[in-house]
Design an enzyme around this catalytic site. Structure first.
Site, PDB file in Angstrom:
ATOM      1  N   ASP A   1       0.824  -1.210   0.000  1.00  0.00           N
ATOM      2  CA  ASP A   1       0.000   0.000   0.000  1.00  0.00           C
ATOM      3  C   ASP A   1       0.859   1.260   0.000  1.00  0.00           C
ATOM      4  O   ASP A   1       1.972   1.261   0.536  1.00  0.00           O
ATOM      5  CB  ASP A   1      -0.921  -0.023   1.236  1.00  0.00           C
ATOM      6  CG  ASP A   1      -2.069   0.967   1.096  1.00  0.00           C
ATOM      7  OD1 ASP A   1      -2.460   1.278  -0.056  1.00  0.00           O
ATOM      8  OD2 ASP A   1      -2.566   1.437   2.134  1.00  0.00           O
TER       9      ASP A   1
ATOM     10  N   LEU B   1      10.823 -20.369  -5.357  1.00  0.00           N
ATOM     11  CA  LEU B   1       9.778 -19.572  -4.711  1.00  0.00           C
ATOM     12  C   LEU B   1       8.454 -19.621  -5.481  1.00  0.00           C
ATOM     13  O   LEU B   1       8.445 -19.625  -6.710  1.00  0.00           O
ATOM     14  CB  LEU B   1      10.248 -18.104  -4.658  1.00  0.00           C
ATOM     15  CG  LEU B   1       9.278 -17.101  -4.028  1.00  0.00           C
ATOM     16  CD1 LEU B   1       9.309 -17.209  -2.510  1.00  0.00           C
ATOM     17  CD2 LEU B   1       9.629 -15.669  -4.446  1.00  0.00           C
TER      18      LEU B   1
ATOM     19  N   HIS C   1       2.153   3.507  -9.034  1.00  0.00           N
ATOM     20  CA  HIS C   1       1.941   2.086  -9.353  1.00  0.00           C
ATOM     21  C   HIS C   1       3.098   1.554 -10.197  1.00  0.00           C
ATOM     22  O   HIS C   1       3.549   0.422 -10.028  1.00  0.00           O
ATOM     23  CB  HIS C   1       0.619   1.889 -10.109  1.00  0.00           C
ATOM     24  CG  HIS C   1      -0.591   2.281  -9.297  1.00  0.00           C
ATOM     25  ND1 HIS C   1      -0.749   1.882  -7.994  1.00  0.00           N
ATOM     26  CD2 HIS C   1      -1.691   3.012  -9.601  1.00  0.00           C
ATOM     27  CE1 HIS C   1      -1.904   2.367  -7.524  1.00  0.00           C
ATOM     28  NE2 HIS C   1      -2.483   3.053  -8.488  1.00  0.00           N
TER      29      HIS C   1
HETATM   30  C1  IPE Z   1      -5.314  -2.699  -0.139  1.00  0.00           C
HETATM   31  O1  IPE Z   1      -5.042  -1.361  -0.297  1.00  0.00           O
HETATM   32  C2  IPE Z   1      -5.357  -3.380  -1.480  1.00  0.00           C
HETATM   33  C3  IPE Z   1      -4.073  -3.542  -2.146  1.00  0.00           C
HETATM   34  C4  IPE Z   1      -2.900  -3.196  -1.663  1.00  0.00           C
HETATM   35  C5  IPE Z   1      -4.137  -4.155  -3.431  1.00  0.00           C
HETATM   36  P1  IPE Z   1      -6.212  -0.286  -0.402  1.00  0.00           P
HETATM   37  O2  IPE Z   1      -5.568   1.047  -0.558  1.00  0.00           O
HETATM   38  O3  IPE Z   1      -7.195  -0.677  -1.435  1.00  0.00           O
HETATM   39  O4  IPE Z   1      -6.913  -0.412   1.031  1.00  0.00           O
HETATM   40  P2  IPE Z   1      -7.799   0.616   1.843  1.00  0.00           P
HETATM   41  O5  IPE Z   1      -8.880   1.101   0.932  1.00  0.00           O
HETATM   42  O6  IPE Z   1      -6.895   1.711   2.288  1.00  0.00           O
HETATM   43  O7  IPE Z   1      -8.306  -0.191   3.006  1.00  0.00           O
HETATM   44  C1  IPE Z   2      -1.727   0.192  -3.342  1.00  0.00           C
HETATM   45  O1  IPE Z   2      -1.462   1.558  -3.369  1.00  0.00           O
HETATM   46  C2  IPE Z   2      -1.903  -0.397  -4.730  1.00  0.00           C
HETATM   47  C3  IPE Z   2      -3.300  -0.748  -5.052  1.00  0.00           C
HETATM   48  C4  IPE Z   2      -4.297  -0.733  -4.223  1.00  0.00           C
HETATM   49  C5  IPE Z   2      -3.559  -1.147  -6.419  1.00  0.00           C
HETATM   50  P1  IPE Z   2      -2.628   2.607  -3.366  1.00  0.00           P
HETATM   51  O2  IPE Z   2      -3.043   2.903  -4.762  1.00  0.00           O
HETATM   52  O3  IPE Z   2      -3.731   2.177  -2.468  1.00  0.00           O
HETATM   53  O4  IPE Z   2      -1.909   3.878  -2.754  1.00  0.00           O
HETATM   54  P2  IPE Z   2      -2.478   4.855  -1.649  1.00  0.00           P
HETATM   55  O5  IPE Z   2      -2.838   4.006  -0.457  1.00  0.00           O
HETATM   56  O6  IPE Z   2      -3.676   5.539  -2.228  1.00  0.00           O
HETATM   57  O7  IPE Z   2      -1.343   5.795  -1.365  1.00  0.00           O
HETATM   58 MG    MG Z   3      -4.138   2.407  -0.485  1.00  0.00          MG
END
Ligand code: IPE
Ligand code: IPE
Ligand code: MG
Length: 226
Positions: free
Chosen positions: A13, A125, A30
Site C-alpha cells: 500500500d 519460490l 503504481h
Molecule cells: C489494499 O489497499 C489493497 C491492495 C494493496 C491491493 P487499499 O488502498 O485498497 O486499502 P484501503 O482502501 O486503504 O483499506
Molecule cells: C496500493 O497503493 C496499490 C493498489 C491498491 C492497487 P494505493 O493505490 O492504495 O496507494 P495509496 O494508499 O492511495 O497511497
Molecule cells: Mg491504499
C-alpha cells in the site's frame, strides 16, 4: 529455535501517496511499485527458507477507483507479467494468481494463465499475486464449491478449497495503515503482523530483512503455552 518465514504475505500500500508527494499522478506510484515487486521477489527467491510470497495487487474493492486508474493498473499488470517471464524462469519462480479472474478482460486472463503455465515447472519460490482478490469472496467461493460437490463443510475442507491453501507466517502492510483490507483473513489466523509507514515504492529488501529478523524471535504460541 527461531521462526522461519515460510510464507510471507504483503499488502503493498501507498503507491498513490508516494506519487502525490512528488507532485506526480497516482499511476506513477503504481509503476514504481511494480519495480519493487520485482526486487522483493528476487530477494525472497534468493532466501530459500521463504517458500511463498503472496502479494496483494488488486482487491475486489479496488474497482471503485476512477476508471482510468483501474485501466492503468490492468495494463501495468499485463505488461509486468509479460516482461517478467524470463526473470521468473531465470530464478525458478512459479507464478500463481489468486482471486476471481473472471472479471478481467479475456486478453489479461490469457496472459495470466500463460505465465502460470510457463512457470508451472519451477520449484523455487512461489510468487502469488492476489488479483481481484477479496478474502470474503474467496471464502464464499470455497464454501459454494464444497456445497456443489456435496462435501461437508469443515475447517479442513474450507482450507483446501480456498485459492490460497497455506497459512501465512508473516504478514506485512506498508503505507502506514493498520488494517487487513480483506486480505487472507482465513490464512492469517495466526500470522505475525508487521506494519510499516514506508510507502510501497520506497520499500526495500533491507527493510524486509529487518522485519524478518524481528519475526524470527517472536514467541508464536498458537493458543498454547510455551
Ligand atoms: C489494499 O489497499 C489493497 C491492495 C494493496 C491491493 P487499499 O488502498 O485498497 O486499502 P484501503 O482502501 O486503504 O483499506
Ligand atoms: C496500493 O497503493 C496499490 C493498489 C491498491 C492497487 P494505493 O493505490 O492504495 O496507494 P495509496 O494508499 O492511495 O497511497
Ligand atoms: Mg491504499
Amino acid at each position: 529455535m527461531s521462526n522461519i518465514a515460510k510464507h510471507v504475505a504483503i499488502i503493498m500500500d501507498g503507491n498513490g501517496r508516494w506519487a502525490q508527494e512528488r507532485g506526480q499522478k497516482r499511476v506513477k506510484g503504481h509503476e514504481m511499485g511494480a519495480e519493487v515487486v520485482r526486487n522483493i521477489t528476487t530477494y525472497c527467491s534468493d532466501h530459500k527458507e521463504i517458500r511463498r510470497l503472496t502479494l496483494y495487487a488488486f482487491s475486489t474493492e479496488n474497482w471503485k477507483r476512477p476508471r482510468l486508474e483501474v485501466e492503468f493498473l490492468m495494463q501495468l499488470l499485463e505488461r509486468y507479467l509479460k516482461n517478467e517471464l524470463s526473470e521468473y524462469l531465470k530464478n525458478d519462480v512459479r507464478f500463481e494468481p489468486i482471486g476471481d479472474l473472471s472479471r478481467f478482460s479475456n486478453s489479461l486472463q490469457k496472459t495470466i494463465h500463460n505465465i502460470e503455465e510457463k512457470t508451472a515447472h519451477c520449484d523455487g519460490l512461489v510468487q502469488r499475486l492476489a488479483l481481484n482478490y477479496g478474502s470474503q469472496d474467496e471464502i464464499v467461493r470455497a464454501v459454494n464449491t464444497l456445497i456443489d460437490a456435496g462435501k461437508s463443510v469443515t475447517e479442513e475442507s474450507i482450507s483446501e478449497a480456498l485459492d490460497c491453501t497455506c497459512e501465512v507466517d508473516l504478514l506485512i502492510r506498508t503505507g502506514g495503515d493498520h488494517r487487513l483490507s480483506n486480505f487472507l483473513l482465513w490464512q492469517a489466523a495466526y500470522a505475525e503482523l508487521f506494519f510499516t509507514d514506508t510507502l510501497w515504492p520506497d520499500f526495500t529488501p533491507e527493510e524486509l530483512e529487518k522485519i524478518i529478523t524481528s519475526f524470527m524471535t517472536v514467541e508464536r504460541r498458537f493458543g498454547g503455552l510455551k
